[in-house]
Design a protein around this motif. Structure first.
Motif, PDB file in Angstrom:
ATOM      1  N   PRO A 113      -1.054   7.973   0.154  1.00  0.00           N
ATOM      2  CA  PRO A 113      -1.749   9.154  -0.470  1.00  0.00           C
ATOM      3  C   PRO A 113      -1.290  10.758   0.296  1.00  0.00           C
ATOM      4  CG  PRO A 113      -2.818   8.389   0.937  1.00  0.00           C
ATOM      5  CD  PRO A 113      -2.487   6.959   0.892  1.00  0.00           C
ATOM      6  N   ALA A 114      -1.499  11.779   0.082  1.00  0.00           N
ATOM      7  CA  ALA A 114      -1.067  12.738   0.883  1.00  0.00           C
ATOM      8  C   ALA A 114      -1.415  13.594   1.216  1.00  0.00           C
ATOM      9  CB  ALA A 114       0.353  13.217  -0.205  1.00  0.00           C
ATOM     10  N   THR A 121      -7.008  13.712  -4.957  1.00  0.00           N
ATOM     11  CA  THR A 121      -6.932  12.414  -4.160  1.00  0.00           C
ATOM     12  C   THR A 121      -8.143  12.042  -3.482  1.00  0.00           C
ATOM     13  OG1 THR A 121      -4.203  13.298  -4.004  1.00  0.00           O
ATOM     14  CG2 THR A 121      -5.623  10.940  -2.254  1.00  0.00           C
ATOM     15  N   LEU A 122      -8.686  11.146  -4.118  1.00  0.00           N
ATOM     16  CA  LEU A 122      -9.640  10.452  -3.429  1.00  0.00           C
ATOM     17  C   LEU A 122      -9.492   8.768  -2.201  1.00  0.00           C
ATOM     18  CD1 LEU A 122     -12.461   9.875  -2.964  1.00  0.00           C
ATOM     19  CD2 LEU A 122     -12.399   8.885  -4.931  1.00  0.00           C
ATOM     20  N   GLY A 149      -6.583  12.526 -11.235  1.00  0.00           N
ATOM     21  CA  GLY A 149      -6.516  12.439  -9.708  1.00  0.00           C
ATOM     22  C   GLY A 149      -5.811  11.375  -9.769  1.00  0.00           C
ATOM     23  N   GLN A 150      -6.472  11.037  -8.634  1.00  0.00           N
ATOM     24  CA  GLN A 150      -6.099   9.771  -8.476  1.00  0.00           C
ATOM     25  C   GLN A 150      -6.372   8.831  -7.064  1.00  0.00           C
ATOM     26  OE1 GLN A 150      -1.601   8.423  -8.026  1.00  0.00           O
ATOM     27  NE2 GLN A 150      -2.137   6.750  -7.357  1.00  0.00           N
ATOM     28  N   ALA A 151      -6.839   7.641  -6.758  1.00  0.00           N
ATOM     29  CA  ALA A 151      -7.564   6.998  -5.644  1.00  0.00           C
ATOM     30  C   ALA A 151      -6.487   5.783  -5.062  1.00  0.00           C
ATOM     31  CB  ALA A 151      -8.768   6.357  -6.627  1.00  0.00           C
ATOM     32  N   TYR A 152      -7.203   5.831  -3.838  1.00  0.00           N
ATOM     33  CA  TYR A 152      -5.682   5.520  -3.120  1.00  0.00           C
ATOM     34  C   TYR A 152      -7.148   4.368  -1.752  1.00  0.00           C
ATOM     35  CZ  TYR A 152      -2.261   8.075  -3.934  1.00  0.00           C
ATOM     36  OH  TYR A 152      -1.045   9.003  -4.616  1.00  0.00           O
TER      37      TYR A 152
END
Length: 345
Positions: A126-127, A269-270, A295-298
């Motif tokens: 993630p950023a 981002t989560l 968004g996106q989960a990491y």
């Protein structure tokens, strides 16, 4: 810069080597499950003694596996808190002593910062900025993260953390130690329609959590439904159904709170981290939430979700590269708010 990480905060001894250019070179983990199993939970004194026995041999094993010489290590990171004070002091004493002997800097790392940064060890990382859900054995926290050391607490558990609730409920159901993973496995064969447990604190605004009442609800359900069940198969199915209802309640609660946090912060981002983040149902649910939010989960690989030396090495590396280090003296901090950590900016 090559950093040795040492993790001894509770019942797992972890060591790792992380390089600023090559990434994670290797990590070794020793679990104390056999030590504590007969007691049904962690015995602090036994945990400390096992760390004393295992830490240095694990470091030697890691060096042999990676082909690294002690003289190549440029810094040492050890978990300084939060955790069991005796266990923390073992890692702190060994880490600081090695650093003194090698004449290199050392730094005490916040255990939860290690978990928070663990996804950075993956190729797909993630950023900043992002929202982090930290769900370890003793902590459930929602944090807005703008950078290393730039943390704003959005919500946390007011009593039992999610991991604690998993372990305590598993013990009530008669499952072996460690209970959380056992409960999750049993839930796979449970009927999701038989029981519906409450989703605590979701009927009011805010991002705090409370899981203590769920285990009481599970116990009451078990005692009520167990009456009149003579067959072992029916009793086992009841435990499976309760496990599924409990897991669904915890996952739904975490999802609802994360959805609120994403909406409140506008984050795309989560990050999921900590032992409970390895739960398959939780990961799948969070991926769905972030996809709907655009968004996106990491999250880190499962072996880096539980306590490990790799996350401590990485977190320590970031701070050592920024010029931070500890004096010759050292200390353990069983309680240590993340908001007290210095920013790298």
């Amino acid at each position: 810069m090559l950093v040795l990480g040492i993790e001894t905060s509770c019942d797992e001894t972890g060591v790792a080597l992380c390089d600023s250019e090559k990434g994670l070179l290797g990590h070794v983990l020793h679990s104390q499950i056999e030590v504590h199993a007969e007691y049904g939970g962690v015995v602090p004194e036994l945990a400390s003694r096992d760390h004393v026995r295992k830490t240095l041999p694990l470091i030697e094993q890691l060096l042999d596996q990676t082909g690294v010489q002690k003289q190549q290590i440029a810094g040492i990171a050890y978990t300084a808190g939060p955790g069991l004070v005796g266990a923390l002091l073992v890692g702190a004493a060994i880490g600081r002593s090695l650093a003194w002997a090698l004449q290199i800097p050392a730094i005490g790392v916040h255990h939860m910062e290690g978990h928070l940064l663990a996804p950075m060890l993956e190729l797909d990382r993630p950023a900043f900025p992002f929202v982090a859900l930290l769900v370890s054995g003793g902590h459930t926290q929602l944090i807005e993260v703008k950078g290393v050391g730039q943390y704003r607490m959005l919500g946390e558990s007011l009593d039992d953390a999610a991991g604690e609730a998993f372990d305590k409920t598993a013990k009530l159901l008669g499952l072996p130690y460690p209970g959380g993973p056992e409960l999750a496995r049993l839930a796979e064969s449970g009927d999701p329609e038989r029981f519906r447990f409450p989703r605590p604190m979701t009927d009011r605004p805010g991002l705090d959590f409370s899981f203590s009442g769920l285990k009481t609800y599970a116990l009451n359900t078990l005692q009520t439904e167990m009456e009149g069940l003579a067959e072992d198969g029916l009793r086992q199915q009841l435990r499976a159904d309760i496990s599924r209802a409990f897991e669904d309640a915890v996952v739904d609660t975490l999802v609802i709170k994360c959805r609120r946090a994403i909406k409140q912060t506008g984050a795309k981002t989560l990050v999921l981290a900590g032992g409970v983040s390895a739960n398959r149902r939780l990961r799948a649910s969070m991926q769905g939430v972030m996809q709907k939010a655009g968004g996106q989960a990491y999250y880190p690989r499962p072996e880096l979700c539980t306590d490990n030396g790799a996350m401590i090495a990485y977190a320590g590396l970031q701070r050592l590269l920024a010029g931070q280090h500890e004096p010759l003296t050292f200390a353990a901090r069983p309680r240590w708010p993340m908001t007290e950590l210095a920013s790298l900016v």
